[in-house]
Scaffold this active site. Structure first.
Site, PDB file in Angstrom:
ATOM      1  N   ASN A  84       0.808  -1.229   0.000  1.00  0.00           N
ATOM      2  CA  ASN A  84       0.000   0.000   0.000  1.00  0.00           C
ATOM      3  C   ASN A  84       0.835   1.270   0.000  1.00  0.00           C
ATOM      4  O   ASN A  84       0.539   2.229  -0.702  1.00  0.00           O
ATOM      5  CB  ASN A  84      -0.923   0.016   1.232  1.00  0.00           C
ATOM      6  CG  ASN A  84      -1.967  -1.073   1.171  1.00  0.00           C
ATOM      7  OD1 ASN A  84      -2.814  -1.084   0.292  1.00  0.00           O
ATOM      8  ND2 ASN A  84      -1.877  -2.031   2.089  1.00  0.00           N
ATOM      9  N   SER A 109       5.729  10.860   7.514  1.00  0.00           N
ATOM     10  CA  SER A 109       5.319  10.705   8.912  1.00  0.00           C
ATOM     11  C   SER A 109       6.451  10.974   9.886  1.00  0.00           C
ATOM     12  O   SER A 109       7.625  10.776   9.582  1.00  0.00           O
ATOM     13  CB  SER A 109       4.809   9.273   9.133  1.00  0.00           C
ATOM     14  OG  SER A 109       4.651   8.995  10.522  1.00  0.00           O
ATOM     15  N   TYR A 145       6.462   0.635   9.342  1.00  0.00           N
ATOM     16  CA  TYR A 145       5.641   1.692   8.746  1.00  0.00           C
ATOM     17  C   TYR A 145       6.493   2.923   8.481  1.00  0.00           C
ATOM     18  O   TYR A 145       6.428   3.525   7.400  1.00  0.00           O
ATOM     19  CB  TYR A 145       4.482   2.024   9.691  1.00  0.00           C
ATOM     20  CG  TYR A 145       3.839   3.361   9.463  1.00  0.00           C
ATOM     21  CD1 TYR A 145       4.042   4.414  10.357  1.00  0.00           C
ATOM     22  CD2 TYR A 145       3.020   3.581   8.360  1.00  0.00           C
ATOM     23  CE1 TYR A 145       3.448   5.641  10.160  1.00  0.00           C
ATOM     24  CE2 TYR A 145       2.417   4.817   8.153  1.00  0.00           C
ATOM     25  CZ  TYR A 145       2.650   5.842   9.058  1.00  0.00           C
ATOM     26  OH  TYR A 145       2.059   7.070   8.856  1.00  0.00           O
ATOM     27  N   LYS A 149       7.468   5.100   4.983  1.00  0.00           N
ATOM     28  CA  LYS A 149       7.323   6.544   4.787  1.00  0.00           C
ATOM     29  C   LYS A 149       8.635   7.173   4.337  1.00  0.00           C
ATOM     30  O   LYS A 149       8.670   8.019   3.447  1.00  0.00           O
ATOM     31  CB  LYS A 149       6.798   7.181   6.062  1.00  0.00           C
ATOM     32  CG  LYS A 149       5.342   6.867   6.308  1.00  0.00           C
ATOM     33  CD  LYS A 149       4.493   7.427   5.174  1.00  0.00           C
ATOM     34  CE  LYS A 149       3.107   6.877   5.130  1.00  0.00           C
ATOM     35  NZ  LYS A 149       2.307   7.490   4.043  1.00  0.00           N
TER      36      LYS A 149
HETATM   37  N1  LIG Z   1      -3.276  10.907  10.951  1.00  0.00           N
HETATM   38  C1  LIG Z   1      -2.037  11.244  11.287  1.00  0.00           C
HETATM   39  O1  LIG Z   1      -1.818  11.816  12.377  1.00  0.00           O
HETATM   40  C2  LIG Z   1      -0.895  10.953  10.378  1.00  0.00           C
HETATM   41  C3  LIG Z   1      -1.081  10.440   9.094  1.00  0.00           C
HETATM   42  N2  LIG Z   1       0.007  10.232   8.293  1.00  0.00           N
HETATM   43  C4  LIG Z   1      -0.168   9.728   6.913  1.00  0.00           C
HETATM   44  O2  LIG Z   1      -1.193  10.469   6.280  1.00  0.00           O
HETATM   45  C5  LIG Z   1      -1.930   9.626   5.407  1.00  0.00           C
HETATM   46  C6  LIG Z   1      -3.396   9.661   5.785  1.00  0.00           C
HETATM   47  O3  LIG Z   1      -3.467   9.219   7.110  1.00  0.00           O
HETATM   48  P1  LIG Z   1      -4.881   9.105   7.843  1.00  0.00           P
HETATM   49  O4  LIG Z   1      -5.860   9.991   7.144  1.00  0.00           O
HETATM   50  O5  LIG Z   1      -4.664   9.263   9.286  1.00  0.00           O
HETATM   51  O6  LIG Z   1      -5.228   7.571   7.560  1.00  0.00           O
HETATM   52  P2  LIG Z   1      -6.650   6.938   7.231  1.00  0.00           P
HETATM   53  O7  LIG Z   1      -6.480   5.457   7.394  1.00  0.00           O
HETATM   54  O8  LIG Z   1      -7.709   7.651   7.997  1.00  0.00           O
HETATM   55  O9  LIG Z   1      -6.811   7.299   5.681  1.00  0.00           O
HETATM   56  C7  LIG Z   1      -6.049   6.643   4.707  1.00  0.00           C
HETATM   57  C8  LIG Z   1      -6.983   6.358   3.541  1.00  0.00           C
HETATM   58  O10 LIG Z   1      -6.232   5.724   2.513  1.00  0.00           O
HETATM   59  C9  LIG Z   1      -6.996   4.641   2.007  1.00  0.00           C
HETATM   60  N3  LIG Z   1      -6.086   3.637   1.470  1.00  0.00           N
HETATM   61  C10 LIG Z   1      -5.250   2.810   2.145  1.00  0.00           C
HETATM   62  N4  LIG Z   1      -4.577   2.028   1.297  1.00  0.00           N
HETATM   63  C11 LIG Z   1      -4.993   2.359   0.035  1.00  0.00           C
HETATM   64  C12 LIG Z   1      -4.677   1.901  -1.269  1.00  0.00           C
HETATM   65  N5  LIG Z   1      -3.796   0.902  -1.452  1.00  0.00           N
HETATM   66  N6  LIG Z   1      -5.294   2.482  -2.319  1.00  0.00           N
HETATM   67  C13 LIG Z   1      -6.180   3.493  -2.136  1.00  0.00           C
HETATM   68  N7  LIG Z   1      -6.537   3.965  -0.924  1.00  0.00           N
HETATM   69  C14 LIG Z   1      -5.935   3.403   0.149  1.00  0.00           C
HETATM   70  C15 LIG Z   1      -7.796   4.130   3.187  1.00  0.00           C
HETATM   71  O11 LIG Z   1      -8.955   3.451   2.770  1.00  0.00           O
HETATM   72  C16 LIG Z   1      -8.127   5.421   3.923  1.00  0.00           C
HETATM   73  O12 LIG Z   1      -9.356   5.981   3.495  1.00  0.00           O
HETATM   74  C17 LIG Z   1      -1.313   8.235   5.531  1.00  0.00           C
HETATM   75  O13 LIG Z   1      -0.405   8.038   4.459  1.00  0.00           O
HETATM   76  C18 LIG Z   1      -0.566   8.280   6.855  1.00  0.00           C
HETATM   77  O14 LIG Z   1       0.554   7.416   6.846  1.00  0.00           O
HETATM   78  C19 LIG Z   1       1.293  10.494   8.697  1.00  0.00           C
HETATM   79  C20 LIG Z   1       1.518  10.977   9.962  1.00  0.00           C
HETATM   80  C21 LIG Z   1       0.441  11.235  10.881  1.00  0.00           C
HETATM   81  O1  LIG Z   2       2.149   8.363  11.179  1.00  0.00           O
HETATM   82  C1  LIG Z   2       1.353   8.393  12.107  1.00  0.00           C
HETATM   83  O2  LIG Z   2       1.684   9.021  13.292  1.00  0.00           O
HETATM   84  C2  LIG Z   2       0.673   9.424  14.228  1.00  0.00           C
HETATM   85  C3  LIG Z   2       1.351   9.742  15.566  1.00  0.00           C
HETATM   86  O3  LIG Z   2       2.059   8.590  15.989  1.00  0.00           O
HETATM   87  P1  LIG Z   2       1.729   7.921  17.425  1.00  0.00           P
HETATM   88  O4  LIG Z   2       2.498   6.633  17.422  1.00  0.00           O
HETATM   89  O5  LIG Z   2       2.234   8.892  18.485  1.00  0.00           O
HETATM   90  O6  LIG Z   2       0.240   7.748  17.496  1.00  0.00           O
HETATM   91  C4  LIG Z   2      -0.381   8.334  14.356  1.00  0.00           C
HETATM   92  O7  LIG Z   2      -1.394   8.775  15.266  1.00  0.00           O
HETATM   93  C5  LIG Z   2      -0.975   8.068  12.970  1.00  0.00           C
HETATM   94  O8  LIG Z   2      -1.979   7.071  13.047  1.00  0.00           O
HETATM   95  C6  LIG Z   2       0.117   7.564  12.049  1.00  0.00           C
HETATM   96  O9  LIG Z   2      -0.372   7.485  10.701  1.00  0.00           O
END
Ligand SMILES: NC(=O)C1=CN([C@@H]2O[C@H](COP(=O)(O)OP(=O)(O)OC[C@H]3O[C@@H](n4cnc5c(N)ncnc54)[C@H](O)[C@@H]3O)[C@@H](O)[C@H]2O)C=CC1
Ligand SMILES: O=C1O[C@H](COP(=O)(O)O)[C@@H](O)[C@H](O)[C@H]1O
EC number: 1.1.1.388
Length: 255
Positions: A84, A109, A145, A149
């Site tokens: 993914n 990330s 993970y 990234k």
């Molecule tokens: N939420 C956070 O605090 C952080 C998020 N990130 C990164 O930001 C991005 C979004 O994170 P979130 O919104 O929290 O995650 P999330 O899980 O809420 O959203 C990710 C979306 O990507 C879709 N997805 C996953 N694999 C896929 C694929 N192979 N093809 C198409 N769609 C796919 C999922 O269905 C989901 O809707 C991710 O790449 C994550 O690693 C990085 C650091 C922190």
């Molecule tokens: O990359 C990500 O980091 C956040 C923060 O990390 P955490 O280990 O302190 O929770 C995480 O919440 C998020 O799901 C992940 O995509």
């Protein structure tokens, strides 16, 4: 950016922050992994980012990509992040280059640099600690993970150097809606509010740059990531700070 902007992972938390904050700012095209349970306000496609035909269609007439799709779990199994996060990002970059996309914003990330914390926590999460990461450091992933990234960043470096696409890698901290993560020092050091998340991605779409790695956090007193690059190059002006909240997440009186 007057051309269409492709937003992958559009139904996720980060995608929702961006859609809510920038709904009317761009000619969006969303990529959802599965059919959305709502009526989207912009055109969209449904499918997997590793589907070459699908992403080629998704990239048609696109000026910029905001790539969020991926497995976001810090404990995600290797086969998931391999498919993914790593393979999916490579497939999307190939389609973006083929379609003549000018700009690629990648959701990296904090876990790409997680092992910088190992010998410094919990002190580095506190306001009197002056240790900083500024985006120029070589990645030190904290888990598989995080490897995926950091690999996404390197994939972007290749596609920038080989084909000239502008790339902005945003090492997102901890996106949490409405308040910082509750009773969690690491989370409050790297909190990213929804409005700062939307603003930062808006700046990444508007600013001129070649290849950047910036930190995606609000301007937290507890931060150990420097925001100077995001401010200087992107014009990022964060509004939030986890210090405006008590440790339990309730706002202080003057918040
Ligand atoms: N939420 C956070 O605090 C952080 C998020 N990130 C990164 O930001 C991005 C979004 O994170 P979130 O919104 O929290 O995650 P999330 O899980 O809420 O959203 C990710 C979306 O990507 C879709 N997805 C996953 N694999 C896929 C694929 N192979 N093809 C198409 N769609 C796919 C999922 O269905 C989901 O809707 C991710 O790449 C994550 O690693 C990085 C650091 C922190
Ligand atoms: O990359 C990500 O980091 C956040 C923060 O990390 P955490 O280990 O302190 O929770 C995480 O919440 C998020 O799901 C992940 O995509």
């Amino acid at each position: 950016m007057d051309e269409t902007v492709l937003l992958t992972g559009a139904k996720g938390s980060v995608g929702t922050a961006i859609r809510e904050g920038l709904a009317d700012e761009y000619d969006w095209r969303y990529l959802f992994h599965n059919p959305p349970p709502f009526d989207p306000d912009h055109p969209y496609l449904v499918g997997d980012v590793s589907d070459e035909e699908l992403v080629a269609e998704a990239c048609e007439d696109v000026g910029a990509v905001v790539h969020l799709a991926g497995d976001p779990r810090r404990d995600a199994p290797w086969d998931s992040v391999l498919e993914n996060n790593i393979h999916g990002t490579k497939v999307l970059y190939d389609a973006a280059i083929e379609a003549g996309v000018e700009k690629f914003v990648f959701a990296s990330s904090n876990h790409a640099v997680g092992h910088f914390e190992t010998d410094r926590k919990p002190e580095l999460y506190r306001t009197d600690d002056d240790f900083r990461l500024d985006g120029t450091e070589f990645p030190r992933p904290g888990n598989h993970y995080g490897i995926s990234k950091a690999t996404g960043e390197v994939i972007g470096r290749y596609y920038h150097d080989e084909y000239g696409i502008d790339v902005c890698n945003i090492r997102i901290g901890n996106l949490t809606k409405g308040h910082p993560p509750k009773e969690y020092e690491r989370g409050q050091a790297m909190w990213l509010s929804y409005r700062d998340c939307a603003h930062l991605h808006d700046r990444a779409l508007q600013a001129d740059y070649d290849f950047e790695i910036v930190y995606g956090i609000s301007d937290n007193d507890r931060k150990y990531y420097s925001l100077e690059r995001a401010k200087d190059v992107l014009g990022y002006e964060p509004k939030d700070n986890s210090a405006d909240y008590h440790f339990d997440g309730t706002p202080k009186d003057d918040a």
